[in-house]
Design a protein around this motif. Structure first.
Motif, mmCIF file in Angstrom:
data_model
loop_
_atom_site.group_PDB
_atom_site.id
_atom_site.type_symbol
_atom_site.label_atom_id
_atom_site.label_comp_id
_atom_site.label_asym_id
_atom_site.label_seq_id
_atom_site.Cartn_x
_atom_site.Cartn_y
_atom_site.Cartn_z
ATOM 1 N N MET A 1 -9.873 10.968 -27.005
ATOM 2 C CA MET A 1 -10.804 10.071 -26.309
ATOM 3 C C MET A 1 -10.225 9.706 -24.961
ATOM 4 O O MET A 1 -9.014 9.617 -24.799
ATOM 5 N N ILE A 99 -29.417 8.883 -22.862
ATOM 6 C CA ILE A 99 -27.979 8.958 -23.185
ATOM 7 C C ILE A 99 -27.524 10.416 -23.241
ATOM 8 O O ILE A 99 -26.606 10.833 -22.544
ATOM 9 N N GLU A 115 -14.881 13.759 -25.147
ATOM 10 C CA GLU A 115 -15.332 14.088 -26.502
ATOM 11 C C GLU A 115 -16.552 13.236 -26.789
ATOM 12 O O GLU A 115 -16.429 12.075 -27.166
ATOM 13 N N TYR A 134 -27.415 10.229 -34.400
ATOM 14 C CA TYR A 134 -26.072 10.314 -33.835
ATOM 15 C C TYR A 134 -25.240 11.265 -34.692
ATOM 16 O O TYR A 134 -25.194 11.124 -35.908
ATOM 17 N N ARG A 138 -16.089 12.504 -34.845
ATOM 18 C CA ARG A 138 -15.246 11.311 -34.805
ATOM 19 C C ARG A 138 -15.834 10.150 -35.590
ATOM 20 O O ARG A 138 -15.149 9.189 -35.902
ATOM 21 N N PHE A 140 -17.872 7.559 -34.911
ATOM 22 C CA PHE A 140 -17.833 6.194 -34.389
ATOM 23 C C PHE A 140 -19.216 5.565 -34.514
ATOM 24 O O PHE A 140 -19.772 5.022 -33.557
ATOM 25 N N ALA A 144 -21.446 3.199 -31.931
ATOM 26 C CA ALA A 144 -22.792 3.525 -31.445
ATOM 27 C C ALA A 144 -23.754 2.378 -31.754
ATOM 28 O O ALA A 144 -24.570 1.986 -30.922
ATOM 29 N N LEU A 147 -23.215 -0.424 -29.349
ATOM 30 C CA LEU A 147 -23.712 -0.033 -28.028
ATOM 31 C C LEU A 147 -25.235 -0.141 -27.970
ATOM 32 O O LEU A 147 -25.800 -0.633 -26.992
ATOM 33 N N LEU A 148 -25.906 0.323 -29.031
ATOM 34 C CA LEU A 148 -27.379 0.283 -29.045
ATOM 35 C C LEU A 148 -27.874 -1.159 -29.050
ATOM 36 O O LEU A 148 -28.820 -1.511 -28.317
HETATM 37 C C1 HEM Z 1 -26.343 2.723 -25.567
HETATM 38 C C2 HEM Z 1 -25.808 3.687 -24.813
HETATM 39 C C3 HEM Z 1 -24.664 4.573 -25.266
HETATM 40 C C4 HEM Z 1 -24.343 4.994 -26.514
HETATM 41 C C5 HEM Z 1 -25.068 4.691 -27.833
HETATM 42 C C6 HEM Z 1 -23.131 5.792 -26.401
HETATM 43 C C7 HEM Z 1 -22.431 6.346 -27.447
HETATM 44 C C8 HEM Z 1 -21.137 6.812 -27.379
HETATM 45 C C9 HEM Z 1 -20.244 6.972 -28.500
HETATM 46 C C10 HEM Z 1 -20.605 6.602 -29.942
HETATM 47 C C11 HEM Z 1 -19.068 7.452 -28.025
HETATM 48 C C12 HEM Z 1 -17.778 7.728 -28.824
HETATM 49 C C13 HEM Z 1 -17.477 9.194 -29.013
HETATM 50 C C14 HEM Z 1 -18.123 9.778 -30.252
HETATM 51 O O1 HEM Z 1 -18.807 9.062 -31.023
HETATM 52 O O2 HEM Z 1 -17.954 11.003 -30.491
HETATM 53 C C15 HEM Z 1 -19.215 7.589 -26.590
HETATM 54 C C16 HEM Z 1 -18.233 8.021 -25.735
HETATM 55 C C17 HEM Z 1 -18.278 7.865 -24.368
HETATM 56 N N1 HEM Z 1 -19.358 7.449 -23.619
HETATM 57 FE FE1 HEM Z 1 -21.145 6.869 -24.322
HETATM 58 N N2 HEM Z 1 -22.763 5.869 -25.073
HETATM 59 C C18 HEM Z 1 -23.666 5.118 -24.362
HETATM 60 C C19 HEM Z 1 -23.668 4.890 -23.009
HETATM 61 C C20 HEM Z 1 -22.699 5.320 -22.148
HETATM 62 C C21 HEM Z 1 -22.675 4.970 -20.736
HETATM 63 C C22 HEM Z 1 -23.692 4.070 -19.983
HETATM 64 C C23 HEM Z 1 -21.594 5.572 -20.230
HETATM 65 C C24 HEM Z 1 -21.225 5.454 -18.790
HETATM 66 C C25 HEM Z 1 -20.594 6.294 -18.088
HETATM 67 C C26 HEM Z 1 -20.899 6.265 -21.330
HETATM 68 C C27 HEM Z 1 -19.712 6.958 -21.245
HETATM 69 C C28 HEM Z 1 -18.949 7.386 -22.299
HETATM 70 C C29 HEM Z 1 -17.554 7.817 -22.196
HETATM 71 C C30 HEM Z 1 -16.706 7.915 -20.921
HETATM 72 C C31 HEM Z 1 -17.139 8.117 -23.504
HETATM 73 C C32 HEM Z 1 -15.743 8.574 -23.930
HETATM 74 C C33 HEM Z 1 -15.618 10.052 -24.102
HETATM 75 C C34 HEM Z 1 -14.228 10.388 -24.576
HETATM 76 O O3 HEM Z 1 -13.555 9.516 -25.078
HETATM 77 O O4 HEM Z 1 -13.758 11.529 -24.424
HETATM 78 N N3 HEM Z 1 -21.624 6.117 -22.471
HETATM 79 N N4 HEM Z 1 -20.490 7.201 -26.221
#
Ligand code: HEM
Length: 180
Positions: A1, A99, A115, A134, A138, A140, A144, A147-148
């Motif tokens: 991550m 998203i 990731e 979803y 991982r 998570f 999620a 976040l929602l």
């Molecule tokens: C409600 C909106 C969003 C949801 C539900 C969501 C969901 C997630 C989840 C659950 C993960 C964890 C990784 C996984 O589960 O495999 C993740 C990672 C990530 N998300 Fe989102 N996300 C949202 C919005 C955003 C926004 C607005 C950004 C802005 C740039 C963002 C950037 C990232 C980044 C940088 C990671 C990390 C990736 C990593 O660790 O390699 N997300 N997202």
């Protein structure tokens, strides 16, 4: 991550429980890097899972509740750091629909090694509910979920988010409902 997921987590724990709890959590978790994460670095997601489990044992707060709270915290931080993603959507459903096909696509351009989970979405015919599937190795799911819920709060839209485990064990279906 990505490191920012770790640094934001440590920031939340410090704000909620204090610096001494952060230090003890890091020490007790026993990872060699001792809590030093660069926001642009990449680290094993097991370290986040490990720290959450340690914090849960230390505080008595269930893991699920900690991760859900972290999802809410992370949303507010992401919305502040990347306002363009929340500003281009005029409603929570419009935002949530973006998203997978837009936000995380842009994230991957900045961090090619990110990731990221997969989301599919479907809005009901009457527009009152939206289902998001979803999937992530991982798992998570609680992140999620938080976040929602935070996204609804951000757009000041009352509603609920229900989670149903997917039959194939690869994630969850989230049903976001607006009040009748
Ligand atoms: C409600 C909106 C969003 C949801 C539900 C969501 C969901 C997630 C989840 C659950 C993960 C964890 C990784 C996984 O589960 O495999 C993740 C990672 C990530 N998300 Fe989102 N996300 C949202 C919005 C955003 C926004 C607005 C950004 C802005 C740039 C963002 C950037 C990232 C980044 C940088 C990671 C990390 C990736 C990593 O660790 O390699 N997300 N997202």
């Amino acid at each position: 991550m990505k490191g920012m997921v770790f640094t934001e987590f440590l920031g939340m724990v410090e704000a909620q429980f204090g610096l001494s709890v952060v230090d003890e959590m890091i020490e007790r978790s026993g990872f060699a890097r001792g809590g030093v994460y660069a926001s642009t670095g990449t680290y094993p997601h097991e370290e986040l899972v490990g720290m959450v489990a340690t914090l849960s044992a230390m505080t008595g707060v269930p893991v699920h509740d900690l991760v859900n709270a972290y999802g809410k915290h992370l949303f507010r931080r992401l919305a502040a750091s990347f306002p363009q993603y929340v500003e281009r959507a005029s409603s929570a459903f419009e935002f949530l629909a973006s998203i997978d096909g837009y936000i995380h696509v842009e994230v991957r351009k900045i961090y090619p090694d990110a990731e990221l989970p997969r989301f599919t979405h479907r809005t009901s015919a009457d527009g009152r509910s939206m289902e998001l599937e979803y999937r992530s190795p991982r798992r998570f799911d609680a992140l999620a979920h938080g976040l929602l819920e935070a996204a609804l709060a951000h757009y000041k839209e009352p509603g609920t988010v229900e989670r149903v485990e997917l039959a194939d064990g690869q994630g969850s279906r989230f049903i976001v409902r607006k009040p009748a």
